[in-house]
Motif scaffolding. Structure first.
Motif, PDB file in Angstrom:
ATOM      1  N   LEU A  30      23.378  -0.411 -11.632  1.00 42.67           N
ATOM      2  CA  LEU A  30      22.656   0.148 -10.507  1.00 42.67           C
ATOM      3  C   LEU A  30      21.681   1.214 -10.993  1.00 42.67           C
ATOM      4  CD1 LEU A  30      22.351   0.435  -7.401  1.00 42.67           C
ATOM      5  CD2 LEU A  30      24.158   2.141  -7.498  1.00 42.67           C
ATOM      6  N   LEU A  31      20.440   1.017 -10.695  1.00 43.02           N
ATOM      7  CA  LEU A  31      19.409   2.006 -11.007  1.00 43.02           C
ATOM      8  C   LEU A  31      19.113   2.745  -9.717  1.00 43.02           C
ATOM      9  CD1 LEU A  31      17.497   2.933 -13.334  1.00 43.02           C
ATOM     10  CD2 LEU A  31      15.825   1.352 -12.396  1.00 43.02           C
ATOM     11  N   PRO A  32      19.823   3.847  -9.422  1.00 44.95           N
ATOM     12  CA  PRO A  32      19.740   4.435  -8.102  1.00 44.95           C
ATOM     13  C   PRO A  32      18.412   5.089  -7.784  1.00 44.95           C
ATOM     14  CG  PRO A  32      21.151   5.759  -9.515  1.00 44.95           C
ATOM     15  CD  PRO A  32      20.789   4.529 -10.290  1.00 44.95           C
ATOM     16  N   CYS A  33      17.645   5.458  -8.820  1.00 44.97           N
ATOM     17  CA  CYS A  33      16.392   6.148  -8.495  1.00 44.97           C
ATOM     18  C   CYS A  33      15.383   5.943  -9.597  1.00 44.97           C
ATOM     19  CB  CYS A  33      16.641   7.639  -8.278  1.00 44.97           C
ATOM     20  SG  CYS A  33      15.176   8.559  -7.748  1.00 44.97           S
ATOM     21  N   LEU A  34      14.491   5.008  -9.420  1.00 46.46           N
ATOM     22  CA  LEU A  34      13.360   4.901 -10.321  1.00 46.46           C
ATOM     23  C   LEU A  34      12.492   6.139 -10.160  1.00 46.46           C
ATOM     24  CD1 LEU A  34      12.237   1.224  -9.752  1.00 46.46           C
ATOM     25  CD2 LEU A  34      12.901   2.195 -11.935  1.00 46.46           C
ATOM     26  N   PRO A  35      11.748   6.532 -11.211  1.00 50.34           N
ATOM     27  CA  PRO A  35      10.782   7.606 -11.004  1.00 50.34           C
ATOM     28  C   PRO A  35       9.909   7.285  -9.807  1.00 50.34           C
ATOM     29  CG  PRO A  35      10.936   7.069 -13.325  1.00 50.34           C
ATOM     30  CD  PRO A  35      11.746   6.042 -12.585  1.00 50.34           C
ATOM     31  N   GLN A  36       9.653   8.279  -9.012  1.00 47.10           N
ATOM     32  CA  GLN A  36       8.908   8.040  -7.777  1.00 47.10           C
ATOM     33  C   GLN A  36       7.530   7.495  -8.104  1.00 47.10           C
ATOM     34  OE1 GLN A  36       9.110  11.799  -5.739  1.00 47.10           O
ATOM     35  NE2 GLN A  36      10.944  11.170  -4.624  1.00 47.10           N
ATOM     36  N   ALA A  45      -2.377  13.897  -5.310  1.00 43.12           N
ATOM     37  CA  ALA A  45      -1.492  14.844  -4.651  1.00 43.12           C
ATOM     38  C   ALA A  45      -1.329  14.472  -3.190  1.00 43.12           C
ATOM     39  CB  ALA A  45      -2.067  16.256  -4.782  1.00 43.12           C
ATOM     40  N   GLY A  46      -0.122  14.571  -2.720  1.00 44.25           N
ATOM     41  CA  GLY A  46       0.147  14.282  -1.323  1.00 44.25           C
ATOM     42  C   GLY A  46       0.379  12.824  -1.028  1.00 44.25           C
ATOM     43  N   ALA A  47       0.285  11.965  -2.066  1.00 43.78           N
ATOM     44  CA  ALA A  47       0.518  10.542  -1.837  1.00 43.78           C
ATOM     45  C   ALA A  47       1.968  10.307  -1.470  1.00 43.78           C
ATOM     46  CB  ALA A  47       0.168   9.741  -3.096  1.00 43.78           C
ATOM     47  N   ALA A  48       2.189   9.350  -0.570  1.00 41.33           N
ATOM     48  CA  ALA A  48       3.556   9.000  -0.203  1.00 41.33           C
ATOM     49  C   ALA A  48       4.265   8.395  -1.409  1.00 41.33           C
ATOM     50  CB  ALA A  48       3.533   8.005   0.957  1.00 41.33           C
ATOM     51  N   ARG A  49       5.511   8.796  -1.624  1.00 40.86           N
ATOM     52  CA  ARG A  49       6.261   8.317  -2.773  1.00 40.86           C
ATOM     53  C   ARG A  49       7.641   7.877  -2.326  1.00 40.86           C
ATOM     54  NH1 ARG A  49       4.203  10.008  -7.809  1.00 40.86           N
ATOM     55  NH2 ARG A  49       2.294  11.235  -7.642  1.00 40.86           N
ATOM     56  N   THR A  50       8.227   6.960  -3.093  1.00 44.63           N
ATOM     57  CA  THR A  50       9.560   6.489  -2.736  1.00 44.63           C
ATOM     58  C   THR A  50      10.325   6.072  -3.972  1.00 44.63           C
ATOM     59  OG1 THR A  50      10.798   4.906  -1.416  1.00 44.63           O
ATOM     60  CG2 THR A  50       8.728   4.134  -2.337  1.00 44.63           C
ATOM     61  N   PRO A  51      11.600   6.472  -4.090  1.00 48.05           N
ATOM     62  CA  PRO A  51      12.441   5.912  -5.148  1.00 48.05           C
ATOM     63  C   PRO A  51      12.917   4.522  -4.752  1.00 48.05           C
ATOM     64  CG  PRO A  51      13.714   7.443  -3.826  1.00 48.05           C
ATOM     65  CD  PRO A  51      12.305   7.465  -3.272  1.00 48.05           C
ATOM     66  N   LEU A  52      13.172   3.686  -5.739  1.00 51.35           N
ATOM     67  CA  LEU A  52      13.644   2.327  -5.490  1.00 51.35           C
ATOM     68  C   LEU A  52      15.023   2.133  -6.113  1.00 51.35           C
ATOM     69  CD1 LEU A  52      10.505   0.115  -6.193  1.00 51.35           C
ATOM     70  CD2 LEU A  52      11.455   0.743  -3.970  1.00 51.35           C
ATOM     71  N   ARG A  53      15.902   1.483  -5.386  1.00 50.16           N
ATOM     72  CA  ARG A  53      17.207   1.102  -5.913  1.00 50.16           C
ATOM     73  C   ARG A  53      17.108  -0.328  -6.423  1.00 50.16           C
ATOM     74  NH1 ARG A  53      21.405  -1.859  -3.380  1.00 50.16           N
ATOM     75  NH2 ARG A  53      23.493  -1.486  -4.247  1.00 50.16           N
ATOM     76  N   ALA A  54      17.665  -0.546  -7.595  1.00 51.47           N
ATOM     77  CA  ALA A  54      17.628  -1.880  -8.198  1.00 51.47           C
ATOM     78  C   ALA A  54      19.011  -2.275  -8.685  1.00 51.47           C
ATOM     79  CB  ALA A  54      16.637  -1.908  -9.364  1.00 51.47           C
ATOM     80  N   LEU A  55      19.307  -3.559  -8.600  1.00 48.31           N
ATOM     81  CA  LEU A  55      20.517  -4.124  -9.183  1.00 48.31           C
ATOM     82  C   LEU A  55      20.108  -5.041 -10.331  1.00 48.31           C
ATOM     83  CD1 LEU A  55      22.686  -5.138  -6.079  1.00 48.31           C
ATOM     84  CD2 LEU A  55      22.918  -3.104  -7.504  1.00 48.31           C
ATOM     85  N   PRO A 108      11.497  -0.618   0.029  1.00 46.44           N
ATOM     86  CA  PRO A 108      11.440   0.673   0.709  1.00 46.44           C
ATOM     87  C   PRO A 108      11.903   0.554   2.161  1.00 46.44           C
ATOM     88  CG  PRO A 108       9.487   0.377  -0.635  1.00 46.44           C
ATOM     89  CD  PRO A 108      10.237  -0.926  -0.677  1.00 46.44           C
ATOM     90  N   GLY A 109      12.684   1.544   2.591  1.00 44.35           N
ATOM     91  CA  GLY A 109      13.208   1.545   3.952  1.00 44.35           C
ATOM     92  C   GLY A 109      14.486   0.771   4.117  1.00 44.35           C
ATOM     93  N   HIS A 110      15.006   0.226   3.021  1.00 44.26           N
ATOM     94  CA  HIS A 110      16.234  -0.573   3.044  1.00 44.26           C
ATOM     95  C   HIS A 110      17.230  -0.027   2.031  1.00 44.26           C
ATOM     96  CE1 HIS A 110      13.188  -3.373   4.625  1.00 44.26           C
ATOM     97  NE2 HIS A 110      14.163  -4.054   5.198  1.00 44.26           N
ATOM     98  N   GLY A 111      18.507  -0.101   2.380  1.00 43.12           N
ATOM     99  CA  GLY A 111      19.563   0.206   1.425  1.00 43.12           C
ATOM    100  C   GLY A 111      19.416   1.571   0.795  1.00 43.12           C
TER     101      GLY A 111
END
Length: 327
Positions: A30-36, A45-55, A108-111
């Motif tokens: 489980l890769l719980p948090c990729l670099p944003q 600056a100010g760009a929306a960012r999200t970590p991704l979970r991967a299996l 994004p937005g899931h799990g």
């Protein structure tokens, strides 16, 4: 704990425990948090960012992900709306022969992946997030495999120039909007968000919505996907992900994207699907400039990974072998 390209990796306890009782099968990390990663091209600056979970499956007996980077090709699995990376577990359970290293992402937005600003839930935005994540992991030679909305994202990745995959497999994604089917998906996602008072009732609800679903596959997937909250059990989904159903906000039409895809393509549908009728699948195949095969999975509808996981696994393995043959 291990690191891969600077990212923390932890073992996924659900899959690890399951594998202890099996002689062979997928080994997940489980890769719980990729670099944003930024959801805009500039990443300013100010760009929306999200970590991704991967299996990750089939990366060896430890949490090292080196086999992912060294593999001839890496299948990358993108789930449909309201699901998560864990929805692929039953499919991986039935993979024929020796499966390659495989990665599945929570969109994004899931799990376990982060949420986006509401106006960022568009296929082109999500595709940029996925492309940045794969680049970060140095995955340049991949087979994109998407189901439903995930297939729309895979098609955008392959047809917009963001990536040139080794092959693309589109499962249950019509190039034409099917309003009645999209409305059913939105209603189903609402039910998953609301959830149920306990896990058994949540599984029962999902099975009531998917009459063709295999009981064991559904139990395995929903048990892995669901989370407990004060009010009961639900799937962790941002309600705003339903904006992904609005194709008018998704940039280039999917018919045009099909024409632009380079490399082989497979279109996979369920026999009883109202989402992807055979006539539309055949039109999609005729539209693409790349070699296309159309496969129909018998005794299944839209949710093939839960309805016929063994048949879907065999189909995916067969298509990946075909892609290798086209090298």
């Amino acid at each position: 704990m291990t690191t891969y390209n600077g990212s923390a990796v932890a073992m996924d306890p659900i899959m690890s425990q399951a594998n202890q009782s099996r002689r062979a099968g997928p080994h997940a990390a489980l890769l719980p948090c990729l670099p944003q990663v930024s959801t805009n091209a500039g990443g300013g600056a100010g760009a929306a960012r999200t970590p991704l979970r991967a299996l990750f499956w089939n990366t060896g007996d430890s949490a090292s992900l080196a086999p992912i980077a060294d593999a001839r090709t890496v299948p990358v699995l993108l789930h449909g709306l309201g699901d998560g990376a864990d929805i692929w577990r039953p499919v991986l359970d039935h993979w024929p022969g020796q499966a390659p290293p495989i990665m599945a992402l929570d969109l994004p937005g899931h799990g376990g992946s982060g949420r986006l600003p509401e106006d960022k839930y568009r296929v082109p935005e999500i595709a940029r997030v996925i492309a940045a994540a794969l680049h970060h992991l140095r995955l340049e030679r991949v087979v994109l495999i998407g189901h439903s909305v995930g297939a729309g994202i895979a098609l955008h990745l392959a047809g917009s120039g963001l990536m040139r995959p080794h092959g693309t497999i589109l499962i249950e994604r019509s190039a034409e909007a099917v309003e009645q089917a999209d409305a059913a998906v939105a209603k189903h996602v609402d039910g998953l968000i609301v959830g149920a008072t306990d896990l058994d009732r949540l599984i029962t609800y999902v099975r009531s919505q998917l009459p063709l679903a295999d009981a064991r596959a559904t139990t395995e997937a929903i048990t892995a996907l669901a989370r407990q909250a004060d009010t009961g059990w639900h799937l962790p989904i941002d309600p705003a992900v339903k904006r992904l159903l609005d194709r008018s906000a998704n940039g280039d039409g999917e018919w045009a994207l099909l024409k632009a895809v380079q490399g082989p393509v497979a279109i996979v549908r369920g026999q009883y699907s109202s989402f992807l009728p055979l006539t539309i699948a055949e039109r999609m195949a005729a539209m693409a400039r790349s070699p296309v095969t159309v496969e129909t999975i018998t005794r299944s509808g839209h949710a093939i990974s839960l309805e016929q996981p063994a048949a879907l696994a065999a189909c995916l393995a067969r298509q990946i072998a075909r892609f290798h043959g086209n090298c």
